[in-house]
Design an enzyme around this catalytic site. Structure first.
Site, PDB file in Angstrom:
ATOM      1  N   GLN A 136       0.811  -1.208   0.000  1.00  0.00           N
ATOM      2  CA  GLN A 136       0.000   0.000   0.000  1.00  0.00           C
ATOM      3  C   GLN A 136       0.850   1.265   0.000  1.00  0.00           C
ATOM      4  O   GLN A 136       0.530   2.241  -0.670  1.00  0.00           O
ATOM      5  CB  GLN A 136      -0.930   0.012   1.213  1.00  0.00           C
ATOM      6  CG  GLN A 136      -1.838   1.216   1.315  1.00  0.00           C
ATOM      7  CD  GLN A 136      -2.789   1.358   0.138  1.00  0.00           C
ATOM      8  OE1 GLN A 136      -3.104   0.368  -0.523  1.00  0.00           O
ATOM      9  NE2 GLN A 136      -3.251   2.563  -0.128  1.00  0.00           N
ATOM     10  N   GLU A 137       1.926   1.256   0.749  1.00  0.00           N
ATOM     11  CA  GLU A 137       2.748   2.462   0.890  1.00  0.00           C
ATOM     12  C   GLU A 137       3.453   2.842  -0.407  1.00  0.00           C
ATOM     13  O   GLU A 137       3.436   4.012  -0.810  1.00  0.00           O
ATOM     14  CB  GLU A 137       3.788   2.266   2.000  1.00  0.00           C
ATOM     15  CG  GLU A 137       3.222   2.380   3.411  1.00  0.00           C
ATOM     16  CD  GLU A 137       2.911   3.815   3.806  1.00  0.00           C
ATOM     17  OE1 GLU A 137       3.304   4.738   3.068  1.00  0.00           O
ATOM     18  OE2 GLU A 137       2.273   4.011   4.854  1.00  0.00           O
ATOM     19  N   SER A 138       4.096   1.895  -1.047  1.00  0.00           N
ATOM     20  CA  SER A 138       4.934   2.218  -2.210  1.00  0.00           C
ATOM     21  C   SER A 138       4.606   1.388  -3.439  1.00  0.00           C
ATOM     22  O   SER A 138       5.290   1.528  -4.460  1.00  0.00           O
ATOM     23  CB  SER A 138       6.408   1.998  -1.858  1.00  0.00           C
ATOM     24  OG  SER A 138       6.655   0.621  -1.641  1.00  0.00           O
TER      25      SER A 138
END
Length: 577
Positions: A452-454
């Site tokens: 989700q973050e990157s």
């Protein structure tokens, strides 16, 4: 004489019988020989490349071997020697690889002969774009032919960048604006084109391309006093009017408001109305989960269980599959084998290239076939997402695959399994598993967070300054390690993953192990998330998530925890949950 004639006849019959038996044996052997692809064992590939009676299979084996790992140019040249025969779609691919191998070995004349042969025999094939690129020079006749005939091919985009660097001709920037705004090196060409005397339409096109690069200041400077009118330009510049909510979004917001008011009867009625409309699997899973919870809160536990069991059977993935499983205290059934659509996910020629381990060639042919047109339909988004994964472009690929899933590209559970496998790649899994183990974390949670973050892209930088695989702010990283890591350090997954795991562990400790609050804290900060803590966090955590006042964090929590569940489900690691 009659005896001799009869003997000849008997010999002829025996010989014919031998040919028939031999042919039958060969056909039988062909039927039982395994398919060849990049997953075939090296022993099978080497044996097939040397001894298989079928020249097509020998070529397949050699092509796979030539594209595995760090094969030297010399070995690649040896493997592909004399394999460019015929008019099979693989023939131009072989000729291209022969030319590149010769070029890598410094055999310029030999390389040029292969490129010339490729152009003569297969002028319309995608690899011929590379032939025009390597046989030409920036801005010359062959490169101009390349730009005209293969406008969206990566070789044409590289030629446009070369042309700009050599001559600073604004036509190079205009080509990139039209066909490859995100191509490496395009930004300089686009900005130089802006300095020239362009028509209004051309200027707006270049400004749009700069906005796609993420350089909004340069885009606005390029426009100057020109007021953009194209919807695409307004969208990329952030000037478009906010799009109205779709009917499905309006219906959900109405239901969500009733749920937050704990009007379970009203919510149940609103959710039932949504079921009367066609819904894609992820939207249907959301409606069914909340219908079950409404029934539960109204005292009808049996109806709630039936609804959740149906959800778990038909769409066991993601956040709502997890919550249904938790509410039922029941694991989903074993997943069926993944299955593509009946007609295949990709065109046969591209599917074969992926299977052989030549994803770059598949991507280049896709780009050429579509003429640079963006993927729009659910199927196209799925197809292009898979091809982008093959060439390592996870940043755009996963966004496209998420849209494909939301739009209902997969029909039936077997197709859902395949799409979810594509949506949840396992890049950096070993590194993240090790980092999670050092902090006593669930490895699927850390992998789901990185996804989700990157989107598992370690070079990403956010507008807020967060960096790398787990999107750490330099100020946060400085509190986690001494000496403080530099920004370059945070771009290295080997440094970023352990620090991100350490920060997530701190968030879990502060949240007393609650994954909802810890995930919200990772996104919004522990101060903001801590202020939202109330009894719902333990009693009705799904309602607590819906009450998060930051829409970004609300979606983020559901995405991360849904990723965690799906990774566990696909990896057969549900015992961790």
């Amino acid at each position: 004489m009659q005896l001799r004639g009869g003997g000849v006849l008997l010999i002829s019959i025996a010989a014919a019988g031998t040919v028939v038996i031999s042919s039958a044996l060969q056909q039988g052997l062909q039927q039982i020989r395994p398919e060849l692809d990049r997953h075939s064992s090296p022993t099978l590939l080497r044996r097939t490349a040397r001894f298989d009676p079928d020249p097509s299979r020998r070529r397949l084996a050699r092509l796979i071997l030539a594209n595995q790992g760090d094969v030297s140019a010399a070995r690649q040249q040896w493997l592909l020697h004399a394999q460019g025969w015929g008019d099979n779609p693989l023939s131009p691919v072989v000729l291209k690889q022969q030319a590149l191998a010769a070029r890598a070995l410094g055999q310029q004349e030999r390389s040029d002969r292969r490129w010339t042969e490729l152009l003569q025999r297969f002028p319309a094939a995608a690899p011929s774009a590379d032939a025009l690129y390597y046989l030409g020079q920036p801005g010359d006749e062959q490169h101009q032919e390349l730009l005209q005939r293969f406008a969206a091919h990566p070789a044409a985009l590289a030629a446009a960048v070369d042309w700009d660097r050599q001559t600073q001709d604004p036509r190079a920037g205009l080509h990139l604006a039209a066909w490859g705004a995100r191509w490496p090196g395009a930004d300089a060409a686009l900005q130089r084109a802006c300095l020239r005397d362009l028509g209004d339409q051309q200027r707006e096109q270049v400004a749009t391309a700069l906005a796609q690069q993420g350089d909004l200041d340069a885009a606005l400077n390029c426009l100057g006093d020109l007021r953009p009118t194209a919807p695409k330009t307004l969208q990329w510049l952030g000037l478009a009017a906010e799009a109205p909510l779709s009917p499905e979004q309006q219906a959900w917001e109405q239901s969500r408001s009733l749920l937050l008011e704990r009007d379970w009867n009203g919510a149940q009625e609103a959710l039932q109305q949504q079921l009367e409309q066609p819904l894609t699997p992820p939207l249907l899973a959301r409606v069914r989960f909340w219908l079950g919870l409404s029934a539960w809160e109204l005292g009808d536990a049996e109806q709630a269980r039936q609804i959740w069991q149906q959800l778990l059977r038909e769409h066991p993935f993601g956040y709502y599959g997890w919550r249904a499983s938790e509410r039922l205290q029941q694991a989903p059934d074993a997943l069926p084998l993944e299955s593509p659509p009946a007609e295949g996910l990709l065109p046969k020629d591209l599917d074969q290239l992926l299977a052989l381990g030549i994803p770059v060639e598949a991507w280049e042919q896709w780009r050429m076939q579509r003429g640079g047109r963006p993927a729009e339909s659910p199927r196209e988004l799925w197809q292009e997402g898979v091809l982008r994964l093959g060439v390592g472009d996870r940043w755009i690929a996963l966004e496209q695959l998420d849209r494909a899933q939301l739009l209902g590209a997969a029909e039936g559970l077997s197709q859902q399994v395949l799409l979810e496998q594509h949506r949840h790649p396992r890049n950096f899994e070993q590194l993240l598993d090790e980092a999670a183990g050092n902090e006593q974390l669930d490895p699927d949670l850390l992998l789901g967070l990185a996804r989700q973050e990157s989107r598992l892209t370690p070079t990403v930088r956010s507008s807020a300054g967060a960096i790398g695989l787990l999107q750490l702010l330099p100020s946060t990283a400085a509190e986690l390690d001494d000496p403080a890591p530099s920004e370059d350090d945070l771009l290295q997954p080997e440094r970023n993953a352990p620090l991100g795991a350490r920060y997530l562990k701190e968030m879990l400790n502060a949240a007393d192990g609650n994954p909802f609050l810890a995930t919200a804290s990772y996104n919004a900060g522990p101060g903001a998330a801590g202020s939202w803590r109330n009894d719902d966090l333990d009693a009705i955590p799904e309602l607590w998530v819906e009450a998060i006042p930051y829409p970004e964090t609300r979606i983020y929590v559901k995405k991360v925890l849904g990723n965690r569940w799906t990774y566990a489900l696909l990896g057969d690691r549900l015992t961790n949950h």
